[in-house]
Design an enzyme around this catalytic site. Structure first.
Site, PDB file in Angstrom:
ATOM      1  CB  ALA A  45      -0.108   0.896  -5.430  1.00 55.21           C
ATOM      2  CG  ASN A  46      -4.714   0.690  -0.500  1.00 56.39           C
ATOM      3  OD1 ASN A  46      -5.560  -0.174  -0.686  1.00 56.39           O
ATOM      4  ND2 ASN A  46      -4.895   1.705   0.320  1.00 56.39           N
ATOM      5  CB  ALA A  47      -3.191   4.567  -4.916  1.00 52.35           C
ATOM      6  CE1 TYR A  48      -0.967   2.404  -9.095  1.00 56.51           C
ATOM      7  CE2 TYR A  48      -0.443   0.123  -9.529  1.00 56.51           C
ATOM      8  CZ  TYR A  48      -0.067   1.446  -9.479  1.00 56.51           C
ATOM      9  OH  TYR A  48       1.208   1.789  -9.827  1.00 56.51           O
ATOM     10  CB  VAL A  49      -9.190   0.842  -6.284  1.00 60.55           C
ATOM     11  CG1 VAL A  49     -10.460   0.385  -5.594  1.00 60.55           C
ATOM     12  CG2 VAL A  49      -8.887   2.282  -5.898  1.00 60.55           C
TER      13      VAL A  49
END
Length: 58
Positions: A45-49
Site C-alpha cells: 500500500a502507498n502508506a507502507y512507503v
C-alpha cells in the site's frame, strides 16, 4: 501454492507476502524472492512507503 474459492467463485491464493514495515530495499528483495518461489499475492500500500519498490520487483 494452494488457492481457495471465494463466494463469487473466483480463486485467491491462501498464502501471500505482506510488506508492511519493510524498508523499500527489503520489500524489493523479498518480493523478488517470493515471486521466484511461486507467490502470486503481494500485499502493499502507498502508506507502507515501499509500494514503488514492490512495483519494481514485479
Amino acid at each position: 501454492m494452494k488457492n481457495m474459492k471465494l463466494n463469487n467463485n473466483l480463486e485467491c491464493p491462501m498464502l501471500g507476502l505482506g510488506t508492511f514495515m519493510l524498508s523499500p530495499e527489503d520489500a524489493y528483495t523479498s518480493t523478488l524472492e517470493a515471486l521466484k518461489m511461486g507467490y502470486s499475492l503481494i500485499d502493499t500500500a502507498n502508506a507502507y512507503v515501499n509500494e514503488r519498490a514492490v512495483g519494481r520487483a514485479i
